[in-house]
Design a protein around this motif. Structure first.
Motif, PDB file in Angstrom:
ATOM      1  N   LEU A 112       0.822  -1.209   0.000  1.00 32.83           N
ATOM      2  CA  LEU A 112       0.000   0.000   0.000  1.00 32.83           C
ATOM      3  C   LEU A 112       0.857   1.262   0.000  1.00 32.83           C
ATOM      4  O   LEU A 112       0.561   2.234  -0.704  1.00 32.83           O
ATOM      5  CB  LEU A 112      -0.929  -0.007   1.221  1.00 32.83           C
ATOM      6  CG  LEU A 112      -1.882   1.176   1.372  1.00 32.83           C
ATOM      7  CD1 LEU A 112      -2.902   1.198   0.230  1.00 32.83           C
ATOM      8  CD2 LEU A 112      -2.601   1.116   2.717  1.00 32.83           C
ATOM      9  N   PHE A 113       1.943   1.243   0.781  1.00 39.59           N
ATOM     10  CA  PHE A 113       2.812   2.412   0.894  1.00 39.59           C
ATOM     11  C   PHE A 113       4.106   2.235   0.097  1.00 39.59           C
ATOM     12  O   PHE A 113       5.124   2.887   0.413  1.00 39.59           O
ATOM     13  CB  PHE A 113       3.139   2.682   2.364  1.00 39.59           C
ATOM     14  CG  PHE A 113       1.943   3.064   3.185  1.00 39.59           C
ATOM     15  CD1 PHE A 113       1.333   4.293   3.014  1.00 39.59           C
ATOM     16  CD2 PHE A 113       1.409   2.177   4.099  1.00 39.59           C
ATOM     17  CE1 PHE A 113       0.228   4.645   3.760  1.00 39.59           C
ATOM     18  CE2 PHE A 113       0.299   2.517   4.851  1.00 39.59           C
ATOM     19  CZ  PHE A 113      -0.299   3.765   4.688  1.00 39.59           C
ATOM     20  N   SER A 114       4.071   1.394  -0.917  1.00 42.24           N
ATOM     21  CA  SER A 114       5.256   1.177  -1.739  1.00 42.24           C
ATOM     22  C   SER A 114       5.783   2.464  -2.375  1.00 42.24           C
ATOM     23  O   SER A 114       6.999   2.683  -2.408  1.00 42.24           O
ATOM     24  CB  SER A 114       4.962   0.139  -2.824  1.00 42.24           C
ATOM     25  OG  SER A 114       6.078  -0.085  -3.645  1.00 42.24           O
ATOM     26  N   PRO A 115       4.912   3.366  -2.902  1.00 44.32           N
ATOM     27  CA  PRO A 115       5.441   4.641  -3.435  1.00 44.32           C
ATOM     28  C   PRO A 115       6.211   5.443  -2.393  1.00 44.32           C
ATOM     29  O   PRO A 115       7.236   6.062  -2.714  1.00 44.32           O
ATOM     30  CB  PRO A 115       4.168   5.380  -3.879  1.00 44.32           C
ATOM     31  CG  PRO A 115       3.173   4.310  -4.156  1.00 44.32           C
ATOM     32  CD  PRO A 115       3.460   3.238  -3.157  1.00 44.32           C
ATOM     33  N   LEU A 116       5.734   5.426  -1.147  1.00 45.62           N
ATOM     34  CA  LEU A 116       6.439   6.129  -0.074  1.00 45.62           C
ATOM     35  C   LEU A 116       7.819   5.520   0.151  1.00 45.62           C
ATOM     36  O   LEU A 116       8.820   6.247   0.284  1.00 45.62           O
ATOM     37  CB  LEU A 116       5.611   6.068   1.212  1.00 45.62           C
ATOM     38  CG  LEU A 116       6.269   6.595   2.494  1.00 45.62           C
ATOM     39  CD1 LEU A 116       6.570   8.083   2.364  1.00 45.62           C
ATOM     40  CD2 LEU A 116       5.387   6.328   3.703  1.00 45.62           C
ATOM     41  N   LEU A 337       7.861   9.003  -9.056  1.00 52.18           N
ATOM     42  CA  LEU A 337       8.443   9.433  -7.786  1.00 52.18           C
ATOM     43  C   LEU A 337       9.959   9.258  -7.770  1.00 52.18           C
ATOM     44  O   LEU A 337      10.664  10.012  -7.098  1.00 52.18           O
ATOM     45  CB  LEU A 337       7.795   8.657  -6.640  1.00 52.18           C
ATOM     46  CG  LEU A 337       6.292   8.906  -6.448  1.00 52.18           C
ATOM     47  CD1 LEU A 337       5.743   8.037  -5.331  1.00 52.18           C
ATOM     48  CD2 LEU A 337       6.021  10.362  -6.151  1.00 52.18           C
ATOM     49  N   THR A 338      10.452   8.273  -8.496  1.00 56.14           N
ATOM     50  CA  THR A 338      11.904   8.079  -8.570  1.00 56.14           C
ATOM     51  C   THR A 338      12.568   9.237  -9.303  1.00 56.14           C
ATOM     52  O   THR A 338      13.630   9.732  -8.888  1.00 56.14           O
ATOM     53  CB  THR A 338      12.232   6.750  -9.272  1.00 56.14           C
ATOM     54  OG1 THR A 338      11.743   5.663  -8.479  1.00 56.14           O
ATOM     55  CG2 THR A 338      13.724   6.584  -9.465  1.00 56.14           C
ATOM     56  N   LEU A 361       9.380  13.374   1.905  1.00 55.78           N
ATOM     57  CA  LEU A 361       8.287  12.873   2.748  1.00 55.78           C
ATOM     58  C   LEU A 361       7.009  13.675   2.520  1.00 55.78           C
ATOM     59  O   LEU A 361       5.902  13.118   2.451  1.00 55.78           O
ATOM     60  CB  LEU A 361       8.702  12.930   4.220  1.00 55.78           C
ATOM     61  CG  LEU A 361       9.726  11.894   4.675  1.00 55.78           C
ATOM     62  CD1 LEU A 361      10.172  12.178   6.104  1.00 55.78           C
ATOM     63  CD2 LEU A 361       9.144  10.486   4.587  1.00 55.78           C
ATOM     64  N   ALA A 362       7.160  15.004   2.398  1.00 51.84           N
ATOM     65  CA  ALA A 362       5.987  15.853   2.157  1.00 51.84           C
ATOM     66  C   ALA A 362       5.314  15.495   0.833  1.00 51.84           C
ATOM     67  O   ALA A 362       4.081  15.367   0.752  1.00 51.84           O
ATOM     68  CB  ALA A 362       6.398  17.323   2.165  1.00 51.84           C
ATOM     69  N   LEU A 363       6.120  15.300  -0.219  1.00 43.39           N
ATOM     70  CA  LEU A 363       5.559  14.931  -1.523  1.00 43.39           C
ATOM     71  C   LEU A 363       4.934  13.539  -1.490  1.00 43.39           C
ATOM     72  O   LEU A 363       3.890  13.300  -2.118  1.00 43.39           O
ATOM     73  CB  LEU A 363       6.652  14.995  -2.595  1.00 43.39           C
ATOM     74  CG  LEU A 363       7.113  16.404  -2.991  1.00 43.39           C
ATOM     75  CD1 LEU A 363       8.308  16.326  -3.924  1.00 43.39           C
ATOM     76  CD2 LEU A 363       5.980  17.170  -3.665  1.00 43.39           C
ATOM     77  N   TYR A 367       1.041  12.670  -2.282  1.00 40.13           N
ATOM     78  CA  TYR A 367       0.603  11.695  -3.278  1.00 40.13           C
ATOM     79  C   TYR A 367      -0.441  10.746  -2.688  1.00 40.13           C
ATOM     80  O   TYR A 367      -1.480  10.491  -3.308  1.00 40.13           O
ATOM     81  CB  TYR A 367       1.813  10.894  -3.776  1.00 40.13           C
ATOM     82  CG  TYR A 367       1.470   9.826  -4.782  1.00 40.13           C
ATOM     83  CD1 TYR A 367       1.349  10.126  -6.131  1.00 40.13           C
ATOM     84  CD2 TYR A 367       1.252   8.501  -4.382  1.00 40.13           C
ATOM     85  CE1 TYR A 367       1.026   9.151  -7.059  1.00 40.13           C
ATOM     86  CE2 TYR A 367       0.928   7.519  -5.302  1.00 40.13           C
ATOM     87  CZ  TYR A 367       0.822   7.849  -6.644  1.00 40.13           C
ATOM     88  OH  TYR A 367       0.478   6.877  -7.548  1.00 40.13           O
ATOM     89  N   ILE A 368      -0.179  10.238  -1.485  1.00 42.69           N
ATOM     90  CA  ILE A 368      -1.121   9.319  -0.838  1.00 42.69           C
ATOM     91  C   ILE A 368      -2.445  10.030  -0.545  1.00 42.69           C
ATOM     92  O   ILE A 368      -3.537   9.465  -0.721  1.00 42.69           O
ATOM     93  CB  ILE A 368      -0.506   8.740   0.447  1.00 42.69           C
ATOM     94  CG1 ILE A 368       0.714   7.866   0.090  1.00 42.69           C
ATOM     95  CG2 ILE A 368      -1.524   7.919   1.230  1.00 42.69           C
ATOM     96  CD1 ILE A 368       1.542   7.442   1.275  1.00 42.69           C
ATOM     97  N   MET A 369      -2.373  11.294  -0.122  1.00 40.88           N
ATOM     98  CA  MET A 369      -3.581  12.053   0.151  1.00 40.88           C
ATOM     99  C   MET A 369      -4.386  12.281  -1.129  1.00 40.88           C
ATOM    100  O   MET A 369      -5.617  12.181  -1.137  1.00 40.88           O
ATOM    101  CB  MET A 369      -3.226  13.401   0.787  1.00 40.88           C
ATOM    102  CG  MET A 369      -4.435  14.224   1.205  1.00 40.88           C
ATOM    103  SD  MET A 369      -3.992  15.886   1.733  1.00 40.88           S
ATOM    104  CE  MET A 369      -3.488  16.613   0.167  1.00 40.88           C
ATOM    105  N   LEU A 370      -3.698  12.583  -2.225  1.00 36.98           N
ATOM    106  CA  LEU A 370      -4.386  12.762  -3.512  1.00 36.98           C
ATOM    107  C   LEU A 370      -5.102  11.485  -3.945  1.00 36.98           C
ATOM    108  O   LEU A 370      -6.205  11.547  -4.511  1.00 36.98           O
ATOM    109  CB  LEU A 370      -3.383  13.186  -4.585  1.00 36.98           C
ATOM    110  CG  LEU A 370      -3.067  14.675  -4.680  1.00 36.98           C
ATOM    111  CD1 LEU A 370      -1.967  14.907  -5.702  1.00 36.98           C
ATOM    112  CD2 LEU A 370      -4.308  15.462  -5.072  1.00 36.98           C
TER     113      LEU A 370
END
Length: 409
Positions: A112-116, A337-338, A361-363, A367-370
């Motif tokens: 779920l948080f792989s992009p992070l 994101l990379t 971290l902010a970005l 992204y997750i919020m969007l």
């Protein structure tokens, strides 16, 4: 010497001879491979990927896995602290806690948080490379920033393929096991009944059920009407209907105390019986919807379910469509994101990696919020599901483009 001793000696000699012969074949095969198998080197990935790329790929994948282990370990500690009282209250066995809950908890949240995790990994190890002047040396040696991104993209291919496969085929099965555990040992109530259910099960065929219990897969007050040219031709009723869970085929139901009225013009033919096995194009998953049910379907199951519900004229498929497209969109998020992370952290800064890590971290959380906001718009405001799943990627692709243009040349 008796016959048993003779027999055992003969068997031992045969086994020894067989092992000696097998060893000779192994030695011969090894010698042949050593002398003639130079072409096997072309099958090795190292033949196509330069040493510098391997260095960055190992750094990327290693940091990515390390960040997953670190953050998920902290999450498990907090989760255990929060749920330990419930586990004790409902007497959850240790085996179920480890293998049914946490063995499925870890892959679900890691995916779920792989992009992070990708973003954190890129910023962390790229900032370290820049701090050690390694990126400056690479650029000074004649490598462009575009060339520098190649091992990053190779790593993203591996991560994206793994993320999609896990999310589309593996994790949904584990989610079912985890939620069953939560229902039993965390007392998370889920909807298992439905009242006054009406749906179109086939073209011109309408099913109605007064009450349905998903625990027993049993319904009461069942009615099935079939229309031709807007005229009622069959009216089928049953006091009880039971889904056959052990049948080899789907849509198999058993009805009790049934009656069928067939209309032909002004004539009516009535048939009835005590029990009857029949095929009705509906399943228990069509009758009861629980929150997050779409996460328990694999991607092929989601696609079939969406198609089936759309053919029935049902509008309750938006969350399923969003989930289907989100799994594809998330696999491409790693590339976007990379590029952002590598562009932001490839400069050598006096303050170290703190600023880059904070921006990253902010970005990531943006992204997750969007993702959450766009999914809500799709469900509540009739926003196109496919566009809702891809909106975060589209916005961040624009950000990635500008970050790439500002990156060092």
């Amino acid at each position: 010497m008796n016959w048993k001793q003779i027999f055992s000696k003969t068997t031992a000699q045969k086994a020894k001879t067989l092992l000696q012969t097998l060893w000779r074949y192994i030695v011969v095969a090894g010698t042949w491979l050593r002398n003639h198998a130079g072409w096997l080197g072309y099958l090795s990935p190292k033949h196509y990927i330069p040493l510098l790329d391997w260095y960055i790929i190992k750094k990327f994948i290693g940091t990515y896995i390390f960040s997953i282990i670190l953050i998920i370990s902290v999450s498990i500690v907090f989760d255990v602290n929060e749920n330990l009282a419930k586990f004790s209250q409902y007497h959850a066995p240790m085996k179920a806690i480890v293998f049914d809950y946490y063995a499925n908890f870890v892959p679900y949240f890691a995916n779920l948080f792989s992009p992070l995790f990708v973003f954190i990994a890129v910023i962390f190890f790229t900032s370290k490379l820049a701090g050690n002047s390694e990126i400056i040396a690479m650029l000074a040696a004649g490598a462009s920033f575009k060339r520098l991104l190649r091992p990053y993209m190779i790593s993203c291919v591996l991560i994206s393929m793994t993320t999609y496969y896990l999310g589309a085929y593996v994790i949904p099965h584990g989610t079912v096991v985890r939620r069953n555990f939560e229902t039993i040992y965390k007392n998370k109530k889920r909807i298992t009944t439905a009242e006054n259910v009406q749906m179109q099960v086939a073209k011109g065929t309408i099913a109605y059920m007064q009450y349905y219990d998903d625990n027993n897969k049993r319904g009461f007050g069942f009615c099935l009407d079939r229309f031709e040219d807007k005229k009622l031709v069959d009216h089928f009723t049953a006091t009880e209907i039971q889904y056959d869970t052990i049948s080899d085929s789907k849509f198999h139901w058993r009805v009790r105390n049934w009656k069928n009225r067939h209309f032909t013009g002004l004539k009516e033919v009535i048939t009835s019986g005590a029990t009857k096995d029949t095929t009705i194009m509906m399943e228990p998953t069509d009758l009861v919807y629980s929150k997050g049910q779409q996460e328990t379907f694999t991607s092929p199951q989601l696609r079939d379910y969406i198609s089936k519900q759309q053919n029935r004229g049902s509008g309750n498929v938006v969350q399923y469509q969003v989930e289907y497209h989100k799994r594809i969109a998330m696999s491409f998020a790693s590339f976007i994101l990379t590029i952002i992370g590598a562009s932001l952290s490839s400069r050598k800064r006096k303050g170290g990696m703190g600023m880059s890590l904070g921006i990253g971290l902010a970005l990531s959380f943006t992204y997750i919020m969007l993702q959450t906001v766009s999914s809500t718009f799709a469900v509540q405001a009739n926003f196109p599901p496919m566009l809702a799943a891809w909106v975060p990627n589209i916005i961040f692709a624009v950000v990635a483009y500008f970050c790439y243009k500002q990156a060092p040349n």
